[in-house]
Design a protein around this motif. Structure first.
Motif, mmCIF file in Angstrom:
data_model
loop_
_atom_site.group_PDB
_atom_site.id
_atom_site.type_symbol
_atom_site.label_atom_id
_atom_site.label_comp_id
_atom_site.label_asym_id
_atom_site.label_seq_id
_atom_site.Cartn_x
_atom_site.Cartn_y
_atom_site.Cartn_z
ATOM 1 N N GLY A 227 0.778 -1.237 0.000
ATOM 2 C CA GLY A 227 0.000 0.000 0.000
ATOM 3 C C GLY A 227 0.805 1.280 0.000
ATOM 4 N N TYR A 228 2.129 1.194 -0.139
ATOM 5 C CA TYR A 228 2.944 2.406 -0.175
ATOM 6 C C TYR A 228 2.909 3.069 -1.554
ATOM 7 N N ILE A 229 2.641 2.277 -2.576
ATOM 8 C CA ILE A 229 2.441 2.798 -3.926
ATOM 9 C C ILE A 229 1.037 2.395 -4.368
ATOM 10 N N VAL A 230 0.228 3.375 -4.743
ATOM 11 C CA VAL A 230 -1.171 3.157 -5.117
ATOM 12 C C VAL A 230 -1.298 3.202 -6.640
ATOM 13 N N ASP A 231 -2.075 2.263 -7.185
ATOM 14 C CA ASP A 231 -2.311 2.201 -8.639
ATOM 15 C C ASP A 231 -1.008 2.097 -9.433
ATOM 16 N N ASP A 232 -0.011 1.442 -8.857
ATOM 17 C CA ASP A 232 1.291 1.233 -9.494
ATOM 18 C C ASP A 232 1.998 2.533 -9.859
ATOM 19 N N LEU A 233 1.547 3.658 -9.301
ATOM 20 C CA LEU A 233 2.063 4.937 -9.763
ATOM 21 C C LEU A 233 2.280 5.974 -8.662
ATOM 22 N N ILE A 234 1.385 6.054 -7.671
ATOM 23 C CA ILE A 234 1.355 7.161 -6.720
ATOM 24 C C ILE A 234 1.957 6.731 -5.381
ATOM 25 N N LEU A 235 2.903 7.532 -4.876
ATOM 26 C CA LEU A 235 3.506 7.274 -3.567
ATOM 27 C C LEU A 235 2.532 7.723 -2.485
ATOM 28 N N ASN A 236 2.106 6.792 -1.665
ATOM 29 C CA ASN A 236 1.103 7.054 -0.619
ATOM 30 C C ASN A 236 1.811 7.557 0.643
ATOM 31 N N LEU A 237 1.969 8.867 0.762
ATOM 32 C CA LEU A 237 2.691 9.444 1.885
ATOM 33 C C LEU A 237 1.971 9.212 3.208
ATOM 34 N N GLU A 238 0.647 9.122 3.181
ATOM 35 C CA GLU A 238 -0.125 8.922 4.417
ATOM 36 C C GLU A 238 0.131 7.548 5.034
ATOM 37 N N LYS A 239 0.575 6.616 4.238
ATOM 38 C CA LYS A 239 0.826 5.253 4.710
ATOM 39 C C LYS A 239 2.119 5.151 5.527
ATOM 40 N N ILE A 240 3.032 6.052 5.286
ATOM 41 C CA ILE A 240 4.369 5.961 5.882
ATOM 42 C C ILE A 240 4.327 6.312 7.361
ATOM 43 N N GLU A 241 4.852 5.433 8.189
ATOM 44 C CA GLU A 241 5.001 5.676 9.628
ATOM 45 C C GLU A 241 6.484 5.917 9.915
ATOM 46 N N THR A 242 6.818 7.173 10.139
ATOM 47 C CA THR A 242 8.221 7.561 10.318
ATOM 48 C C THR A 242 8.803 6.936 11.584
ATOM 49 N N LEU A 243 9.991 6.367 11.441
ATOM 50 C CA LEU A 243 10.665 5.738 12.577
ATOM 51 C C LEU A 243 11.257 6.799 13.503
#
Length: 221
Positions: free
Chosen positions: A105-121
């Motif tokens: 789910g980090y890349i949506v539709d094989d194209l878009i970087l899903n920034l909301e998915k990222i949980e910063t360490l």
């Protein structure tokens, strides 16, 4: 100048050369003088043989061109939208890290970087870079331009309280970055992923790099 004076100077020069050679220490007795570094920043002593290895990279962009007529919330949403993949990576098969980012789910539709998915360490976290092995990771950002030309993040890896490696990841100014971890291929190995954002020519670029922890195969590197 008379011949007698010339001979006198020749003899005097020979005596000076012999005296100088006798005063010098033999090479085997030479003790080098230690040179002290003028660098103010001191890296900790390196222990162990584990280091980060970049295994894949992807590039995304969020352009701001052609939308000058937008206003208010519409413009804010456009500015903060998720970036698009610039080009399909060379390795894009079913087992590639690109496909792993898509499945997770980090890349949506094989194209878009899903920034909301990222949980910063955070600066300190636990990581499973090998199946069943937990490594404690401590990071710190080094960004003093007086000490280093480019900012970088230092990583210290410990297992069972023993330091097994130290490494760094370099960025550019300003260091707008984050890290997250994910087992992209469901093989029990967590990858470490960095996202570095920077502005260039009416848009934001996002460089995504995937790292694994590897044993370099020698001690005291």
């Amino acid at each position: 100048m008379s011949r007698w004076i010339k001979n006198y100077y020749k003899v005097l020069m020979r005596i000076w050369i012999i005296a100088f050679m006798l005063s010098c220490k033999p090479w085997k007795d030479y003790v080098p003088v230690p040179i002290r570094s003028t660098c103010q920043f001191e890296f900790p002593a390196k222990e162990g043989s584990y280091a980060l290895q970049e295994v894949d990279s992807l590039f995304f962009r969020r352009s701001f061109l052609g939308q000058e007529n937008m206003e208010g919330q519409e413009w804010e949403n456009y500015l903060n939208r998720n970036p698009d993949l610039i080009a399909l990576p060379d390795k894009s098969g079913p087992d590639s890290f690109y496909r792993g980012l898509c499945r997770k789910g980090y890349i949506v539709d094989d194209l878009i970087l899903n920034l909301e998915k990222i949980e910063t360490l955070p600066n300190e976290f636990s990581w499973e870079p090998f199946p069943g092995r937990i490594v404690q990771v401590k990071t710190r950002l080094i960004q003093d331009p007086k000490l280093n030309s480019e900012p970088f993040v230092e990583f210290v890896f410990k297992e069972d309280g023993k330091r097994i490696g130290i490494d760094s990841v370099e960025f550019e100014w300003p260091p707008d970055y984050c890290f997250f971890k994910e087992d992209l291929n469901d093989d029990g190995i967590e990858e470490l992923i960095s996202v570095y954002q920077y502005y260039i020519v009416n848009g934001d670029n996002f460089n995504v790099k995937v790292y694994q922890l590897k044993d370099q195969g020698f001690e005291g590197y």
